[in-house]
Design a protein around this motif. Structure first.
Motif, PDB file in Angstrom:
ATOM      1  N   ILE A  96       0.831  -1.203   0.000  1.00 40.01           N
ATOM      2  CA  ILE A  96       0.000   0.000   0.000  1.00 40.01           C
ATOM      3  C   ILE A  96       0.864   1.251   0.000  1.00 40.01           C
ATOM      4  N   ASN A 141       1.167   4.010  -3.053  1.00 39.17           N
ATOM      5  CA  ASN A 141       0.728   5.372  -2.732  1.00 39.17           C
ATOM      6  C   ASN A 141       1.869   6.384  -2.699  1.00 39.17           C
ATOM      7  N   ALA A 166      -4.406  -5.923  -4.379  1.00 38.42           N
ATOM      8  CA  ALA A 166      -3.995  -4.616  -4.889  1.00 38.42           C
ATOM      9  C   ALA A 166      -4.459  -4.431  -6.333  1.00 38.42           C
ATOM     10  N   TYR A 186      -4.350   1.635   6.659  1.00 40.66           N
ATOM     11  CA  TYR A 186      -3.681   1.889   5.392  1.00 40.66           C
ATOM     12  C   TYR A 186      -4.642   1.525   4.264  1.00 40.66           C
ATOM     13  N   ARG A 187      -4.864   2.479   3.366  1.00 44.57           N
ATOM     14  CA  ARG A 187      -5.764   2.279   2.247  1.00 44.57           C
ATOM     15  C   ARG A 187      -5.111   2.804   0.973  1.00 44.57           C
ATOM     16  N   MET A 188      -5.419   2.195  -0.148  1.00 40.82           N
ATOM     17  CA  MET A 188      -4.815   2.614  -1.415  1.00 40.82           C
ATOM     18  C   MET A 188      -5.489   3.869  -1.955  1.00 40.82           C
ATOM     19  N   ARG A 217      -1.843   5.740  -8.286  1.00 44.22           N
ATOM     20  CA  ARG A 217      -0.947   4.690  -7.793  1.00 44.22           C
ATOM     21  C   ARG A 217       0.215   4.460  -8.745  1.00 44.22           C
TER      22      ARG A 217
END
Length: 538
Positions: free
Chosen positions: A104, A108, A139, A154-156, A162
């Protein structure tokens, strides 16, 4: 090196005691991986034998050189296939292991690409490999999330923000002991790449995002050709467009630098570039010339990219790639940000800036970093030097490099601090690796298998330099490098480490010391540290 026809159905099964992982390794996956093993294992083994035969020539005093039988390829007028849009601009790539948090953070990070590493920065426990494959699958699907124990989530970011995903499978020399095909271990390369493609290729093709791979540790065009055949097989079996799996090859072995044109040619329908894998390259130089007293390198801190043999290697890579329409990617600076000491931090960052300025000025099309905080530093340098997506127009026709330039050893010394530092890095990294951690910060440098291998092979070469009747090497202060010096460094290390406080792999320090002692005292140099260490992993 063609695939064997009319093969019987392979029996692929999980090794006794290992997690069956039915969500990843169902009947379809097992059949697919078993087919890869059946088609390509014989060729892989033959290539590993060829490696050993070539090394025997070097051990006997021979020197690597450009191949006479492939002169037509080097002198021919050809280019690789056009690059996909997603890989046109690769000015900053971040690398790291494949645990969910790292995946992640890397996606990011603001980098152009993220190299998800199953190789040098991952200790390949079965649990870590399965977790990594699941993380990458989620992902690609856009569903990956991670919640840390302390409550941090934690997030994308949205997909358009990305990094482009590139996966590095393990090298041809490694097996995967947890998956057996007809009773034999499968190639770790085919396991990592095959399972990733099986799970994600269709989704990535639909997004024009690959699949993309980084191929490590190649030593010859024949090894590159085997990858091309294996990936063509994957495309055919999975019903993918021909040539959709694009690759970048790390030039991180000394033999490979003499076959860069040939490697590009062998993969010309799918290759996007070559990368200066500098740390493994230095390791390979030591290993290739392990029996050459006149080519002993000084301590690793003195072996920088400004040394003539490394400068020649990187500039020849730029010239070769740009002549063929491929990217010439720069390498990794090992420094990481230093918290709590602004002056030391600025010194470290200054080294990173100098390294990236050198790469951009030499004509590289992008570079690597190991920490998200370094992305904006590297990006700013390449933005200024490279207003377009790449520097292919920088032909570097001024670069004229012969064999002797590529193998000339640098001048330098071996200090007591350098010797003891190698011992410490080996023990600390090996302890962490045995404990399941393949990427470890040590004294504000990010150490992985490649950097630890430099330290390990240097210790062996320094201690065995007098084995053939010559005089032993000495430290800069005149102290003889012998078993007594090595033993003293090992004896002093546990108390030094204990005084520094908690460290990754602390419970395995004694085991790591014993293993390093055995490897270093051995009459023969172990090809890779990770080969015997792997047998100790769960």
């Amino acid at each position: 090196m063609s695939a064997a026809p009319h093969l019987a159905v392979a029996e692929a099964r999980i090794a006794p005691g290992a997690d069956a992982a039915p969500d990843l390794l169902d009947d379809r996956a097992l059949a697919f991986l078993g087919g890869l093993h059946q088609h390509f294992e014989r060729s892989r083994r033959a290539l590993l034998i060829a490696r050993r035969e070539r090394q025997a020539v070097f051990d006997g005093g021979g020197l690597p050189d450009f191949r006479a039988d492939t002169r037509a390829i080097r002198e021919g007028d050809w280019t690789v296939a056009p690059l996909p849009v997603a890989l046109l601009d690769r000015r900053v790539e971040i690398t790291g292991p494949v645990d969910p948090k790292m995946v992640i953070n890397a996606l990011n990070s603001g980098a152009s690409c993220y190299m998800a590493d199953f190789e040098d920065s991952t200790a390949p426990t079965w649990g870590a490999l399965l977790t990594g494959q699941r993380a990458l699958r989620e992902a690609v699907a856009g569903t990956l999330a991670f919640d840390a124990e302390g409550g941090k989530s934690y997030r994308m970011k949205p997909e358009a923000e990305r990094a482009v995903l590139i996966v590095r499978p393990r090298g041809w020399h490694l097996d995967e002991k947890h998956l057996l095909v007809d009773g034999e271990r499968i190639s770790a390369s085919l396991f990592d790449a095959g399972l990733f493609c099986l799970n994600n290729a269709a989704a990535l093709v639909a997004k024009d995002r690959g699949p993309y791979l980084y191929l490590p540790k190649l030593q010859s065009m024949e090894e590159a050709a085997l990858w091309d055949e294996a990936l063509a097989h994957v495309e055919q079996v999975l019903g993918l467009p021909e040539g959709c799996i694009k690759v970048t090859v790390l030039v991180e072995t000394l033999p490979a630098v003499f076959e860069m044109d040939e490697i590009l040619h062998a993969l010309r329908g799918r290759i996007a570039g070559l990368n200066c894998g500098r740390w493994d390259y230095i390791f390979s130089y030591i290993k290739t010339f392990r029996a050459h007293r006149g080519r002993v390198l000084p301590e690793r801190g003195q072996v920088t990219m400004t040394q003539p043999f490394l400068k020649a290697y990187s500039e020849l890579l730029v010239r070769t790639c740009h002549r063929r329409g491929a990217h010439a990617m720069g390498g990794m600076a090992a420094q990481i940000p230093i918290s709590g000491d602004p002056e030391a931090n600025e010194t470290a960052l200054a080294r990173v800036r100098a390294d990236k300025l050198r790469e951009a000025g030499a004509g590289h099309d992008g570079t690597w970093v190991a920490h998200p905080a370094l992305v904006p530093i590297a990006k700013a340098i390449f933005d200024e030097a490279m207003p377009g997506p790449h520097q292919h127009a920088v032909a570097r026709e001024d670069v004229v490099v012969d064999r002797d330039a590529l193998i000339a050893p640098p001048v330098g010394s071996i200090t007591r601090a350098g010797f003891e530092g190698n011992v410490e890095v080996c023990v600390r990294y090996l302890a962490a690796w045995l404990d399941g951690n393949g990427c470890v910060p040590i004294h504000w440098l990010m150490e992985d298998a490649a950097t630890a291998e430099i330290a390990r092979t240097q210790l062996w070469q320094w201690l065995h330099a007098g084995d053939r009747g010559g005089e032993p090497l000495c430290l800069a202060d005149g102290t003889v490098i012998d078993d007594c010096l090595f033993e003293q460094a090992l004896l002093n290390l546990p108390s030094r480490l204990a005084a520094e406080g908690p460290m990754p792999g602390a419970p395995r320090v004694a085991e790591a010391i014993a293993m390093l002692e055995e490897l270093t005292r051995s009459d023969t140099l172990e090809e890779f540290l990770t080969l015997p260490a792997y047998e100790r992993l769960a």
